[in-house]
Every structure is written in C-alpha cells, then in structure tokens.
Write an enzyme that holds these catalytic residues in place. Structure first.
Site, PDB file in Angstrom:
ATOM      1  N   LEU A 100       0.825  -1.200   0.000  1.00  0.00           N
ATOM      2  CA  LEU A 100       0.000   0.000   0.000  1.00  0.00           C
ATOM      3  C   LEU A 100       0.868   1.262   0.000  1.00  0.00           C
ATOM      4  CD1 LEU A 100      -2.341  -1.523   2.659  1.00  0.00           C
ATOM      5  CD2 LEU A 100      -3.009  -1.060   0.300  1.00  0.00           C
ATOM      6  N   PRO A 101       0.309   2.408  -0.426  1.00  0.00           N
ATOM      7  CA  PRO A 101       1.140   3.600  -0.621  1.00  0.00           C
ATOM      8  C   PRO A 101       1.677   4.253   0.651  1.00  0.00           C
ATOM      9  CG  PRO A 101      -0.863   3.711  -1.958  1.00  0.00           C
ATOM     10  CD  PRO A 101      -1.046   2.583  -0.991  1.00  0.00           C
ATOM     11  N   LYS A 151      14.445   0.316   5.048  1.00  0.00           N
ATOM     12  CA  LYS A 151      13.933   0.798   3.767  1.00  0.00           C
ATOM     13  C   LYS A 151      14.013   2.316   3.642  1.00  0.00           C
ATOM     14  CE  LYS A 151      11.979   1.135  -0.189  1.00  0.00           C
ATOM     15  NZ  LYS A 151      10.609   0.733  -0.501  1.00  0.00           N
ATOM     16  N   LYS A 155       7.388  11.231   0.003  1.00  0.00           N
ATOM     17  CA  LYS A 155       6.820  10.645   1.220  1.00  0.00           C
ATOM     18  C   LYS A 155       7.876   9.875   1.998  1.00  0.00           C
ATOM     19  CE  LYS A 155       5.165   6.705   1.126  1.00  0.00           C
ATOM     20  NZ  LYS A 155       5.564   5.300   1.441  1.00  0.00           N
TER      21      LYS A 155
END
Length: 331
Positions: free
Chosen positions: A99-100, A205, A279
C-alpha cells in the site's frame, strides 16, 4: 491510533458486484492448487507484479484493490476478487499487503471492513508497504492480540525487479514470523533479509530510499552538467567504469535513451513516483529528528522532491529529477 478517523480516506469502499463465493471456490472434488491460498491487498505497479508471481508459483490468490482495472487484470490471470480486505481475511490466513502510505495500511488493517475485523487466529500478515515504523509496530501489537503474526517487509528494486521476482525484502519481525514470511517472500524476490523486530524493516527501507533519492539527484546534476560537453551515453559509460558509479547511473539512469526499459526512456511513466519518494524522504526526516541524526543531504533531497511534486512531477517517476533540474516545469 485514532481508528475512528480512518474511514474518511475511502480506502475500503465495498464494491457493488458481489465477491465470488469462497465456500464454492475452495470446495469440490478438484481443488485449484495443492498450495494454501494467499490474500493480496494493494495491486499498484509493484503489488500487481508481486501478486502475479505468486500465481505463477501455483498459489490460489484472493485479491482486493480499490482500482477495478487492477483487480480485473488479476482476475483474468486466475485470481478471485474479494469485496473488501475483511473478506480477504475471512478466506485465507496468509495475507500480503502493498500500500502507498501509513494511513492506507491503518485503514486496510484496522478500519471498517478491514483485515482485523475478520482476522483468523494463526494468520500471517506480511506488509510490504513503506510506512512509519511506529505504524508497523502498532499493527503488529493488534495482530498479536488477535492471535496472529504481523511482519513488515518493505521492498527495494523497482517495478522491473518486482516483475522478474528479483526484489530485496527487508523484514522486521520475530524469528518465527520471519521464517514463515520468508517462504512467501522468496517467491517474489531474490534477497530476503531479517533486520530485527517489527519496524526495523521499515527503518532499513527508509534509509535505503534516502540514499537513493540523494544519489538520483546527484546523478541528474552530473548528467545535466556532463551533457554540455559530451553525448549522454558516453558520459554514462565513463561514470559506470569510474568511482562515481551507482545504481542511479548504471541501472536506472535518468536521461532518456541511456538505458532501455526504465521510466526515463518512457517519458518517466511507471516506476516509483516522485510523490512516493517525497513521502519516503519525509519518513526518513522524521526518523532523523526522533533519533537526533544529522541528515543534511537527506533534508535537501526531501525539499527538492517536495518542490517537484508542487511543480507537477508527483506522478512521474522519481528519475524525472533530471527534467526538473533542467528547468522543465510542465505539468
């Protein structure tokens, strides 16, 4: 976490068409596969390829996404389409999500018609989204309270690696959770690394993506300068046999025509959007602030990508930093 605020994002809208009956799907004299079914929520550019690789390896798949086009493509490949994340959880105890952003993960798992509402005891939940480590830890706590296991397993490698099952997964979770998740992650990637407890996969990440964002801007600046004096393919060749070589220059060069099959050679379509890079860099800056770590280049890269989004590059691949630095502000 204020769960009552999650429904306003509209991530979990129940479709008008009814989901195929799971009882009918998994009953009968001839099962579709000897493998246990896997649920997959989030079928964007990355998730679509990841899900298809599970199908290729013989796993019956139960999918959900808000995009009708995305689920229809998987249905044609043999997947069963669910009406909500809750229905995915009701049909299988092995679920992958891609998911984003953090809020999408909160909604898909903990919102109305979310996975937790129909979670089966003993379920394995693998979230490959790149989100705030604290959100992963919260989801893991809720899952544990319901007798399930949650691991965070964000990925690196890009769309082509997702397609070719060459992704790197950075996994945060217990030893047992990692071992269980690895069996599925190895079907979708080349490298599966246990980073530590839940949240450490996300930490790895966002550190990787901070470096990636910095290196892409550096490569873009370098190519823009060098192209004033020589052809871009020659310049890239020189860089890639010299000490400036990096993934952004060699594998994912931002100059159109230098590398075939990457977004820069396709008008910066597909790949990893600049808005998503902004983001992720924001997540890195939040982590840097919390840990009192100096990240001046990470901060600068964050501001550049935020500016790119404001100038119409949000939907373009993050390698479009090359065009932005040339002064191209076309939306």
């Amino acid at each position: 976490m204020a769960l009552n605020r999650l429904s306003r994002f509209g991530i979990i809208s129940v479709r008008t068409s009814k989901c195929t009956s799971f009882v009918r799907l998994f009953s009968g004299s001839a099962p579709l596969s000897s493998q246990q079914p896997v649920g997959f929520v989030g079928l964007g550019l990355m998730g679509n390829h990841m899900a298809r690789n599970l199908i290729k390896k013989g796993y019956p798949l139960i999918v959900y996404d808000v995009s009708k086009d995305a689920v229809e493509g998987l249905r044609k490949d043999g997947a069963t389409v669910a009406a909500s994340p809750a229905d995915v959880a009701a049909a299988t105890n092995n679920i992958v999500s891609m998911l984003p952003e953090s809020v999408h993960v909160e909604t898909v798992y903990a919102g109305d018609n979310g996975i937790f509402s129909k979670l089966q005891k003993g379920s394995l939940l693998i979230d490959s989204s790149t989100i705030d480590p604290a959100v992963s830890q919260t989801m893991a706590q809720v899952a544990e309270s319901k007798g399930a296991t949650f691991v965070d397993a964000p990925v690196s490698g890009g769309v082509n690696a997702a397609r070719d099952a060459l992704l790197t997964f950075m996994v945060g979770g217990s030893d047992a959770g990692f071992s269980a998740a690895k069996a599925y992650l190895e079907l979708m990637g080349k490298n599966v690394v246990h980073c530590g407890p839940v949240g450490t996969g996300q930490a790895a990440k966002i550190c990787n993506n901070m470096l990636l964002g910095i290196s892409m801007i550096g490569t873009s600046e370098t190519m823009n300068l060098g192209m004033k004096f020589m052809f871009p393919k020659l310049l890239a060749k020189i860089l890639n046999m010299s000490s400036g070589r990096c993934w952004s220059s060699e594998v994912y060069n931002p100059v159109p025509g230098v590398v075939d099959g990457v977004p820069s050679s396709n008008n910066y379509q597909g790949g990893f959007g600049s808005a998503l890079m902004a983001k992720d860099l924001g997540l890195a800056q939040s982590a840097a602030t919390a840990s009192k770590s100096a990240t001046p280049l990470g901060s600068a890269a964050h501001q550049i990508y935020r500016t790119m989004v404001n100038h119409g590059f949000g939907g373009k691949d993050f390698s479009s930093a090359f065009k932005f630095l040339q002064g191209d502000e076309k939306k």
